[in-house]
Design an enzyme around this catalytic site. Sequence first.
Site, PDB file in Angstrom:
ATOM      1  N   THR A 145     -10.661  42.877 -50.634  1.00 59.01           N
ATOM      2  CA  THR A 145     -10.541  42.879 -49.174  1.00 59.01           C
ATOM      3  C   THR A 145      -9.079  42.932 -48.751  1.00 59.01           C
ATOM      4  O   THR A 145      -8.199  42.409 -49.444  1.00 59.01           O
ATOM      5  CB  THR A 145     -11.192  41.617 -48.571  1.00 59.01           C
ATOM      6  OG1 THR A 145     -10.760  41.474 -47.212  1.00 59.01           O
ATOM      7  CG2 THR A 145     -10.801  40.357 -49.302  1.00 59.01           C
ATOM      8  N   SER A 187      -9.585  32.382 -45.647  1.00 52.06           N
ATOM      9  CA  SER A 187     -10.862  31.656 -45.698  1.00 52.06           C
ATOM     10  C   SER A 187     -11.197  31.471 -47.173  1.00 52.06           C
ATOM     11  O   SER A 187     -10.576  32.098 -48.053  1.00 52.06           O
ATOM     12  CB  SER A 187     -11.977  32.473 -45.030  1.00 52.06           C
ATOM     13  OG  SER A 187     -12.304  33.586 -45.856  1.00 52.06           O
ATOM     14  N   TYR A 189     -13.805  32.595 -48.602  1.00 51.18           N
ATOM     15  CA  TYR A 189     -14.233  33.921 -49.063  1.00 51.18           C
ATOM     16  C   TYR A 189     -13.022  34.745 -49.517  1.00 51.18           C
ATOM     17  O   TYR A 189     -13.007  35.317 -50.615  1.00 51.18           O
ATOM     18  CB  TYR A 189     -14.992  34.652 -47.942  1.00 51.18           C
ATOM     19  CG  TYR A 189     -14.961  36.155 -48.093  1.00 51.18           C
ATOM     20  CD1 TYR A 189     -15.639  36.781 -49.135  1.00 51.18           C
ATOM     21  CD2 TYR A 189     -14.215  36.957 -47.211  1.00 51.18           C
ATOM     22  CE1 TYR A 189     -15.595  38.151 -49.291  1.00 51.18           C
ATOM     23  CE2 TYR A 189     -14.172  38.328 -47.360  1.00 51.18           C
ATOM     24  CZ  TYR A 189     -14.857  38.921 -48.410  1.00 51.18           C
ATOM     25  OH  TYR A 189     -14.795  40.280 -48.569  1.00 51.18           O
ATOM     26  N   HIS A 190     -11.986  34.799 -48.667  1.00 51.75           N
ATOM     27  CA  HIS A 190     -10.804  35.589 -49.038  1.00 51.75           C
ATOM     28  C   HIS A 190     -10.106  34.986 -50.268  1.00 51.75           C
ATOM     29  O   HIS A 190      -9.537  35.709 -51.087  1.00 51.75           O
ATOM     30  CB  HIS A 190      -9.827  35.671 -47.860  1.00 51.75           C
ATOM     31  CG  HIS A 190     -10.375  36.455 -46.697  1.00 51.75           C
ATOM     32  ND1 HIS A 190     -10.833  35.859 -45.549  1.00 51.75           N
ATOM     33  CD2 HIS A 190     -10.565  37.775 -46.528  1.00 51.75           C
ATOM     34  CE1 HIS A 190     -11.278  36.787 -44.717  1.00 51.75           C
ATOM     35  NE2 HIS A 190     -11.128  37.959 -45.284  1.00 51.75           N
ATOM     36  N   LYS A 193     -11.484  36.373 -53.421  1.00 53.50           N
ATOM     37  CA  LYS A 193     -11.002  37.728 -53.733  1.00 53.50           C
ATOM     38  C   LYS A 193      -9.581  37.657 -54.320  1.00 53.50           C
ATOM     39  O   LYS A 193      -9.187  38.501 -55.129  1.00 53.50           O
ATOM     40  CB  LYS A 193     -10.997  38.592 -52.474  1.00 53.50           C
ATOM     41  CG  LYS A 193     -12.369  38.796 -51.877  1.00 53.50           C
ATOM     42  CD  LYS A 193     -13.213  39.756 -52.704  1.00 53.50           C
ATOM     43  CE  LYS A 193     -14.524  40.060 -52.021  1.00 53.50           C
ATOM     44  NZ  LYS A 193     -15.374  40.985 -52.755  1.00 53.50           N
TER      45      LYS A 193
HETATM   46  N1  LIG Z   1     -18.807  44.688 -45.191  1.00 52.79           N
HETATM   47  C1  LIG Z   1     -17.491  44.689 -45.020  1.00 52.79           C
HETATM   48  O1  LIG Z   1     -16.975  44.862 -43.902  1.00 52.79           O
HETATM   49  C2  LIG Z   1     -16.597  44.481 -46.224  1.00 52.79           C
HETATM   50  C3  LIG Z   1     -15.208  44.539 -46.019  1.00 52.79           C
HETATM   51  C4  LIG Z   1     -14.362  44.346 -47.105  1.00 52.79           C
HETATM   52  C5  LIG Z   1     -14.887  44.117 -48.366  1.00 52.79           C
HETATM   53  N2  LIG Z   1     -16.242  44.068 -48.531  1.00 52.79           N
HETATM   54  C6  LIG Z   1     -16.744  43.776 -49.881  1.00 52.79           C
HETATM   55  O2  LIG Z   1     -17.723  44.707 -50.258  1.00 52.79           O
HETATM   56  C7  LIG Z   1     -18.707  44.061 -51.058  1.00 52.79           C
HETATM   57  C8  LIG Z   1     -20.074  44.349 -50.479  1.00 52.79           C
HETATM   58  O3  LIG Z   1     -20.127  43.853 -49.147  1.00 52.79           O
HETATM   59  P1  LIG Z   1     -21.397  44.092 -48.236  1.00 52.79           P
HETATM   60  O4  LIG Z   1     -20.937  44.112 -46.845  1.00 52.79           O
HETATM   61  O5  LIG Z   1     -22.189  45.204 -48.765  1.00 52.79           O
HETATM   62  O6  LIG Z   1     -22.169  42.707 -48.475  1.00 52.79           O
HETATM   63  P2  LIG Z   1     -23.724  42.449 -48.666  1.00 52.79           P
HETATM   64  O7  LIG Z   1     -23.916  40.961 -48.645  1.00 52.79           O
HETATM   65  O8  LIG Z   1     -24.524  43.242 -47.701  1.00 52.79           O
HETATM   66  O9  LIG Z   1     -24.004  43.002 -50.135  1.00 52.79           O
HETATM   67  C9  LIG Z   1     -23.749  42.239 -51.299  1.00 52.79           C
HETATM   68  C10 LIG Z   1     -24.958  42.362 -52.209  1.00 52.79           C
HETATM   69  O10 LIG Z   1     -24.687  41.629 -53.393  1.00 52.79           O
HETATM   70  C11 LIG Z   1     -25.812  40.831 -53.711  1.00 52.79           C
HETATM   71  N3  LIG Z   1     -25.323  39.662 -54.461  1.00 52.79           N
HETATM   72  C12 LIG Z   1     -24.504  38.674 -54.037  1.00 52.79           C
HETATM   73  N4  LIG Z   1     -24.296  37.774 -55.010  1.00 52.79           N
HETATM   74  C13 LIG Z   1     -24.975  38.224 -56.100  1.00 52.79           C
HETATM   75  C14 LIG Z   1     -25.155  37.733 -57.415  1.00 52.79           C
HETATM   76  N5  LIG Z   1     -24.625  36.568 -57.816  1.00 52.79           N
HETATM   77  N6  LIG Z   1     -25.910  38.448 -58.284  1.00 52.79           N
HETATM   78  C15 LIG Z   1     -26.480  39.629 -57.895  1.00 52.79           C
HETATM   79  N7  LIG Z   1     -26.359  40.128 -56.640  1.00 52.79           N
HETATM   80  C16 LIG Z   1     -25.617  39.429 -55.761  1.00 52.79           C
HETATM   81  C17 LIG Z   1     -26.466  40.489 -52.384  1.00 52.79           C
HETATM   82  O11 LIG Z   1     -27.839  40.197 -52.499  1.00 52.79           O
HETATM   83  C18 LIG Z   1     -26.220  41.766 -51.576  1.00 52.79           C
HETATM   84  O12 LIG Z   1     -27.293  42.668 -51.703  1.00 52.79           O
HETATM   85  C19 LIG Z   1     -18.379  42.576 -51.072  1.00 52.79           C
HETATM   86  O13 LIG Z   1     -17.746  42.228 -52.270  1.00 52.79           O
HETATM   87  C20 LIG Z   1     -17.433  42.428 -49.916  1.00 52.79           C
HETATM   88  O14 LIG Z   1     -16.529  41.376 -50.129  1.00 52.79           O
HETATM   89  C21 LIG Z   1     -17.104  44.245 -47.487  1.00 52.79           C
END
Ligand SMILES: NC(=O)c1ccc[n+]([C@@H]2O[C@H](COP(=O)([O-])OP(=O)(O)OC[C@H]3O[C@@H](n4cnc5c(N)ncnc54)[C@H](O)[C@@H]3O)[C@@H](O)[C@H]2O)c1
Length: 398
Positions: A145, A187, A189-190, A193
Site C-alpha cells: 500500500t 494504522s 493495517y498499514h 504492510k
Molecule cells: N482495495 C484497495 O483500495 C486496496 C488499496 C491498496 C492495497 N490493497 C491491497 O490489495 C489486497 C486485496 O485487497 P482487496 O481490496 O481485494 O481486499 P478484499 O478483502 O476484498 O480481498 C482479500 C481477499 O483475501 C482473502 N483472505 C484474507 N485473509 C486470508 C487468509 N488468511 N487466507 C486466505 N484468504 C484470505 C479474503 O477472504 C478476501 O477474499 C490487500 O492486500 C490490500 O491490502 C487494496
Amino acid sequence: MRVIVLGGDGFCGWPSSLHLSAIGHEVTIVDNLVHRRIDVELGVQSLTPIAELPERLAAWHEKTGNTIGFEEIDVAVEYERLKSLIGVVRPDVIVHFAEQRAAPYSMKSSAHKRYTVDNNVNGTHNLLAAVTEAGVDAHVVHLGTMGVYGYETVPMDLPEGYLTVSYPDRNGDTHTRDILYPTQPGSVYHLTKSLDQLLFQFYAGNDGLRITDLHQGIVWGTQTAETALDPRLVNRFDYDGDYGTVLNRFLVEAAVGLPLTVHGSGGQTRAFININDTVRCIRLAIESGCEIDGCVRVMNQISETHRVSDLADIVAELTGAAVSRVENPRREADANDLSVRNDHLVGLGLDPIALRSDLLAAEIDLARAHSDRVDPARVPAESCWNRERVEAVESVIP
Ligand SMILES: NC(=O)c1ccc[n+]([C@@H]2O[C@H](COP(=O)([O-])OP(=O)(O)OC[C@H]3O[C@@H](n4cnc5c(N)ncnc54)[C@H](O)[C@@H]3O)[C@@H](O)[C@H]2O)c1
C-alpha cells in the site's frame, strides 16, 4: 503461466483472476472466504449482489470455457496445505492479495488489531517459507500500500520503495546506498504492510526469492471487461465505514441522498487507481518477472493523487449532494501534499485511467441501481484511532 491467486475472491483478486484466465494463464484461486464472514460480523453486504464463489467460477466456465481452480485454505494458519498446493501446482507466479485490508477494521479494538497482525504477517511469512521449502521458483507478487510511506508532506516525489541515502563513515568518507524508504504506517493495517517489506527483503536476500511488492493506491471503480460479462461475475463494492474507501462512501452517500462526510478539513491528499488499472498492473508485474535482479522490486501502483475535499466537490457537483465536515476518527495530518513516482509501471505499459466525471457517473448509476441494498447507518466511518480521537468524536455528537 501457472498462477496461484491468494485472496482471489476479493475486490482486487476476483477481477485479476478473471483477467489472467481470460488471457490464457492457468489460474488457481486460494481464499478462506474471510471477507464474506467479516461482512456478517459487521452486518453489512456488498452494494453489488455478489454470487458465492463456486457459482462465480461456474459462470466463468459457462461464459468462456475457461476453468479456474479453487482451494479453500487459510494461508495464515494452514501452512502444510499451502506448501503442498504450491508443490503440486508448481506455479510460475503467486499473486498475494490475501490480507485483512481495511485500516478502520484494523483499529476497531485490540482483537481486530491482533487479528490483522496475525493474519497478514503470518500469511505473508507462510507464503515465503512455503515457496522456499517447496523449492519452487515462483515469482511472488504482493499487494502493498502507498500507506507504508506515511502521509507527511515531503519535498520530493515519493520514490518507488527505496531511498538513496549518503552517510559519512568513521574516516569521513561518504558512502551511498539504497535503503527501504522509512515507513510511517498510519494504522495497524498499514503497519502489517511495513512488516511485510522486511519479510520480503529477508527472503529475497537469504533464499533468492523473486518478489515484486506493489505499493497500491486507493482503488476505485467496480467492473472490468470480464466481471461485466455476466451478473454472476459482478465484482464486490464495499461502502461501509470499515471497508468502504473514501470515494465509494461518497458515491453511496450521494446515491441515497445523504451528505458526503468529509473527515476534518478534507485536505488529506491520497493516491488513487481504477480497478481496471489494478488488473492491468498485476498482468504487467507478472509478465515482467524475469527483470528482477536480486532485490525486491517495488513499484508504486497508482494513477494520480487527489485531495479528499476535491473528490467530495466532484461528486457533489455531479449529484447535487451536500458536503458535511465531520470530526476525523483517524489520527492523521489534517492536510498534506503528495506526489508519487510511478515510472516503473508506466514504463512497462500502464496508461493510467484518470478519474473522469463520466466514469464517476457510471459508478453513481451503479450505486443508485442497488440503493435498496444500502444501510445508511453503516456508511459513516466510526472506528477511532485512539482515545483522544474517541473523545473528539464523542464531543461533537449531538
Ligand atoms: N482495495 C484497495 O483500495 C486496496 C488499496 C491498496 C492495497 N490493497 C491491497 O490489495 C489486497 C486485496 O485487497 P482487496 O481490496 O481485494 O481486499 P478484499 O478483502 O476484498 O480481498 C482479500 C481477499 O483475501 C482473502 N483472505 C484474507 N485473509 C486470508 C487468509 N488468511 N487466507 C486466505 N484468504 C484470505 C479474503 O477472504 C478476501 O477474499 C490487500 O492486500 C490490500 O491490502 C487494496
